[in-house]
Write an enzyme that holds these catalytic residues in place. Structure first.
Site, mmCIF file in Angstrom:
data_model
loop_
_atom_site.group_PDB
_atom_site.id
_atom_site.type_symbol
_atom_site.label_atom_id
_atom_site.label_comp_id
_atom_site.label_asym_id
_atom_site.label_seq_id
_atom_site.Cartn_x
_atom_site.Cartn_y
_atom_site.Cartn_z
ATOM 1 N N GLY A 67 30.831 -6.913 27.566
ATOM 2 C CA GLY A 67 29.936 -6.516 26.254
ATOM 3 C C GLY A 67 30.580 -6.172 25.157
ATOM 4 N N ASP A 68 30.093 -6.139 24.033
ATOM 5 C CA ASP A 68 30.715 -5.847 22.689
ATOM 6 C C ASP A 68 29.461 -5.632 21.640
ATOM 7 O OD1 ASP A 68 33.376 -5.031 21.613
ATOM 8 O OD2 ASP A 68 32.388 -5.967 20.085
ATOM 9 N N GLN A 69 29.806 -4.722 20.641
ATOM 10 C CA GLN A 69 28.699 -4.549 19.844
ATOM 11 C C GLN A 69 29.128 -4.363 18.547
ATOM 12 O OE1 GLN A 69 26.472 -0.483 19.415
ATOM 13 N NE2 GLN A 69 25.058 -1.654 20.115
#
Length: 192
Positions: A67-69
């Site tokens: 995941g990354d934001q």
């Protein structure tokens, strides 16, 4: 199959563990630098995929969650401030404004090579903040300097926020849980 979370974030791990499945959390190997000309959405998806796939050799028969934001304001990606003064400047810029957070999720089956991806979009409107409020927040929440825009909503950072619009409230913390359930089910994992 073993489920691996390519993250050391206790908040991401807590979200995934809500599903009642055993999860192993491991730091991914990934350069998080945005590429020239890359959109916030493209950066988030590329990094989520890269994080998940970075652990494939170590876990050759696993479902690996990456995941990354990436936050976006005025067409500019907002990264992690890295320093206290950068955090103050970022939050002053964001104060009273709406920031769009792109929370990308990738589920990589390292045995089959199959990958699934999704992005949760969250619109966050910050309260109008004084410089002293920002400094108080960053002093009390130093871990926020390692979050996009220093906005760590899962703890004291919730006091910075005026409004949150999202299809999945978990996406702002970094894991679009609703999409993850679908992805896991697509891989034959029984949740319920």
């Amino acid at each position: 199959m073993q489920i691996v979370l390519a993250s050391t974030s206790p908040y991401r791990r807590e979200i995934v563990e809500r599903l009642g499945l055993p999860v192993t959390a491991v730091a991914p190997v990934c350069d998080e630098t945005p590429l020239a000309g890359e959109t916030a959405l493209d950066t988030a998806v590329r990094l989520a995929r890269s994080k998940a796939m970075s652990l494939a050799e170590r876990f050759p028969e696993a479902l690996i969650i990456g995941g990354d934001q990436v936050a976006l304001l005025d067409g500019q990606q907002i990264g992690k401030p890295g320093s206290f003064e950068n955090g103050v400047a970022m939050l002053q810029w964001m104060s009273g404004r709406t920031v769009v957070f792109h929370s990308a999720l990738a589920l990589y089956n390292s045995k089959s090579g199959h990958i699934q991806e999704d992005v949760g979009i969250t619109r966050v409107t910050l309260r109008q903040l004084t410089e002293q409020q920002i400094r108080n927040y960053l002093t009390r929440e130093p871990d926020a300097l390692h979050c996009a825009g220093s906005a760590k909503s899962e703890t004291l950072g919730g006091a910075l926020l005026q409004k949150v619009e999202a299809d999945d409230p978990n996406a702002l913390i970094g894991v679009p849980l609703f999409a993850l359930v679908t992805m896991l089910q697509n891989e034959g994992v029984e949740i319920l």
